[in-house]
Scaffold this motif. Sequence first.
Motif, PDB file in Angstrom:
ATOM      1  N   LYS A 636      -2.979  16.002 -40.967  1.00 31.91           N
ATOM      2  CA  LYS A 636      -3.931  15.150 -40.247  1.00 31.91           C
ATOM      3  C   LYS A 636      -5.274  15.875 -40.150  1.00 31.91           C
ATOM      4  O   LYS A 636      -5.326  17.097 -39.982  1.00 31.91           O
ATOM      5  N   PRO A 637      -6.358  15.157 -40.291  1.00 31.75           N
ATOM      6  CA  PRO A 637      -7.670  15.813 -40.228  1.00 31.75           C
ATOM      7  C   PRO A 637      -7.931  16.378 -38.846  1.00 31.75           C
ATOM      8  O   PRO A 637      -7.476  15.846 -37.840  1.00 31.75           O
ATOM      9  N   LYS A 638      -8.656  17.479 -38.799  1.00 33.88           N
ATOM     10  CA  LYS A 638      -9.073  18.046 -37.517  1.00 33.88           C
ATOM     11  C   LYS A 638     -10.293  17.283 -37.010  1.00 33.88           C
ATOM     12  O   LYS A 638     -11.047  16.701 -37.788  1.00 33.88           O
ATOM     13  N   VAL A 639     -10.492  17.284 -35.691  1.00 31.99           N
ATOM     14  CA  VAL A 639     -11.671  16.651 -35.104  1.00 31.99           C
ATOM     15  C   VAL A 639     -12.450  17.713 -34.343  1.00 31.99           C
ATOM     16  O   VAL A 639     -11.894  18.703 -33.884  1.00 31.99           O
ATOM     17  N   ASP A 640     -13.742  17.499 -34.252  1.00 29.41           N
ATOM     18  CA  ASP A 640     -14.599  18.498 -33.590  1.00 29.41           C
ATOM     19  C   ASP A 640     -14.364  18.510 -32.096  1.00 29.41           C
ATOM     20  O   ASP A 640     -14.439  19.550 -31.447  1.00 29.41           O
ATOM     21  N   LYS A 641     -14.044  17.368 -31.528  1.00 29.99           N
ATOM     22  CA  LYS A 641     -13.948  17.274 -30.068  1.00 29.99           C
ATOM     23  C   LYS A 641     -12.608  16.667 -29.680  1.00 29.99           C
ATOM     24  O   LYS A 641     -12.308  15.540 -30.031  1.00 29.99           O
ATOM     25  N   LEU A 642     -11.786  17.464 -28.963  1.00 34.46           N
ATOM     26  CA  LEU A 642     -10.511  16.968 -28.451  1.00 34.46           C
ATOM     27  C   LEU A 642     -10.695  16.537 -27.002  1.00 34.46           C
ATOM     28  O   LEU A 642     -11.442  17.180 -26.257  1.00 34.46           O
TER      29      LEU A 642
END
Length: 787
Positions: A636-642
């Motif tokens: 799954k792609p990473k996201v900058d803001k969790l």
Amino acid sequence: MIERVCRILEYDKMKDQLIQFASSSLGKQRVKDLQPSFNFEYIKEAQQRTYEGAKVIRLKGQAPLGGIRDIRASIKRSEIGGLLNEKELLDISSTIYGSRRFKSFVESLIEDEIELTILPDLVSGIVPLTDLEREINQAIDENGGVLDSASAALRSIRQQIRSHESGIRSKLESITRSSNGRKMLSDAIITIRNERYVIPVKSEYRSHFGGMVHDQSASGATLFVEPEAVVQLNNQLREAKVKEKQEIQRILQELSARISEHVEELADIVAIMSEVDFIFAKAFYSDSIKGIQPKLNEGGFIKMTKARHPLIPNDEIVPIDVELGGDFSSLVITGPNTGGKTVTLKTVGLLTLMAQSGLQIPCEEGSSAAVFQKIFADIGDEQSIEQSLSTFSSHMTNIVQIMNEVDFQSLVLFDELGAGTDPTEGAALAISILDHVYNVGAKVIATTHYSELKGYAYNREGVMNASVEFDVETLRPTYRLLIGIPGRSNAFAISRRLGLTDKIIEEAKSHITADSNKMEQMISSLEDSRKKAERDVSEAEELRLDAERLHSELAAEMEKLEEEKQKVLQSAEDKAANSVRKAKEEAEQIIAELREIQKNNPNIKDHELINAKKRLEKAEPNLAGTRKKPAPRREKPKVDKLIPGDEVKVVSLDQKGYIAEKVNDKEYYVQLGMMKMKVKKDDLLYINRPKAVETKPLAAVRGKEAHVKTELDLRGERYENAMMDVEKYLDDAVLAGYHQVSIIHGKGTGALRKGVQELLKNHRNVQETRMGTQGEGGSGVTVVSLK
């Protein structure tokens, strides 16, 4: 003022609950002395201490705090040369042992790589006085008696005492067993008078035995005589006992002197263990009320989600959501009596006092509490008969004092503001008071009956209406706090439900002004819109859960098909490879036979044999391309803001969970089953983000995202309610696509645990169950595998 506020908000009753969790008189005294603080840094430190204690309890279930005594007076007396008695010495030994055991406990937590900062720093100041503890225990037994082993002299003296006593008893028993003795004695026994062994002699035979008379019976018929034959032995016994007392005094004096050598270390132990007991009393109390560590701020922002008043039983309390200090700084709550308005005020006030005392508060994770410099409350009827003040005068006296002291760092709680006087004047006065508090910059929550204040909240920026919901059908309040919606008048609806005729009700309505009618119609419309929005959100959430479940099922089915495909290909490849292997073996055998023939036929050349072998190798089927390598799984792609609620995977642990709280830009708290742990962002892989259901915006209704947790906490629930909660939770968990969940039922008497396990045994969605491991909560948790 703060003492009065604490009394009004029942702060002392909360402390009465807290004190039950202290293990020693030292901890109990710390609880008695507890007061709210107004120093932001001190409160942060106190909250962190409570958090560490709660963390230890969550992971270990307990903390060894037994044996701690208040030995400060004994230490002081030994310092000035005083003699300590056996009990005081035992208390000192017990305290040394208790502190040493707790220090070892904290060191074991560090070895287990449990992240702690405050407790290790605290116990570093404990000096384990093992030698002193051993000396006391070798001299005094657990009942407070000085042991023979305390000194060689004491052992020798006590041997002499036993020898003298044996000799005395032997002589006296010979008298009591003789025929003359049985005739002359009132009873054939040996007893003690004035610390000397005697026998009961009939008065007429007094002169027969000689010696001394020490006592006589009430009738005078019996004399307690020390026969002349044992006088000398009794004297020797008396002297030995005097020596014994002197030796015991010497031993106690020696131990007291040894303690005086460690006054500072013992004082440090008392101070540290007093703080430790206080920390864990707060932690155990937090566990009992299901408390959380609030996010603290100095900006006056309060956000308490599912807040519960700690003094109201769990089976009676209705959690409330309260927000203040963000979009609005004043909250005006309207609604009928007994609807829960005053409970709302007291809940916010008491939880704020608890937060400023370093205590965790009974809310959901993510709740915020503000640190105020002043807290004011005018709640209840505090009429003073002695001062001959009316209810209104009493309230106004208190409000005047509040107006003189309130500032921008204050929290003000008004109950029934302006009540007790003419409604028109009371409403006008209430509006003026609220305007003044708002202009000063303070945060205020006020309850009122006046309809004029409903319009006040709409016409003032920074002021919000709220109400406590009332069910007209059942004629009972639901105690739900509705922010953004003023309380409507239910007088007509209630009257109709109770049987008042429509004619009278319609006539009554004709006496109400048009503005009042418009207000009621507006409020009714808002309530209808809110209820419709809640239904829409609920239906949308169900659709989302169904979609997620179907997606999860399809993904699992695709993965299963891929696995079966790979198994078939692997089986075919294995069969082909086996055929090739057999062909090679057969070829080697053929060549061997050809070589044997060559020996007998020189015309066959070596290169012909080699060519024959190569032809056999070329006959081997090419299997290199028969089986496709399984396509690598796409991460799954990473996201900058969790954000909280995001489903993530902890790469290093290969475990899935969800974001519970953001620590900073590089670290997050992740909920993994029953455990919440701090994880670096680089170790997190984003999986999914639950989508909020969009609805038409309503000025007065605030929605929230729903999330099914991987655990259900039943502690404190009634049996029947718990069974219903388990049924609903299992359905929700299946819809959410969970394969494993945890049911927290606690240990207790075992009734709740047995009921839960019986239900799970026959549930349609349960595949198997097991008790939790040590790290999962032990026998207080049942882990459920879902179909």
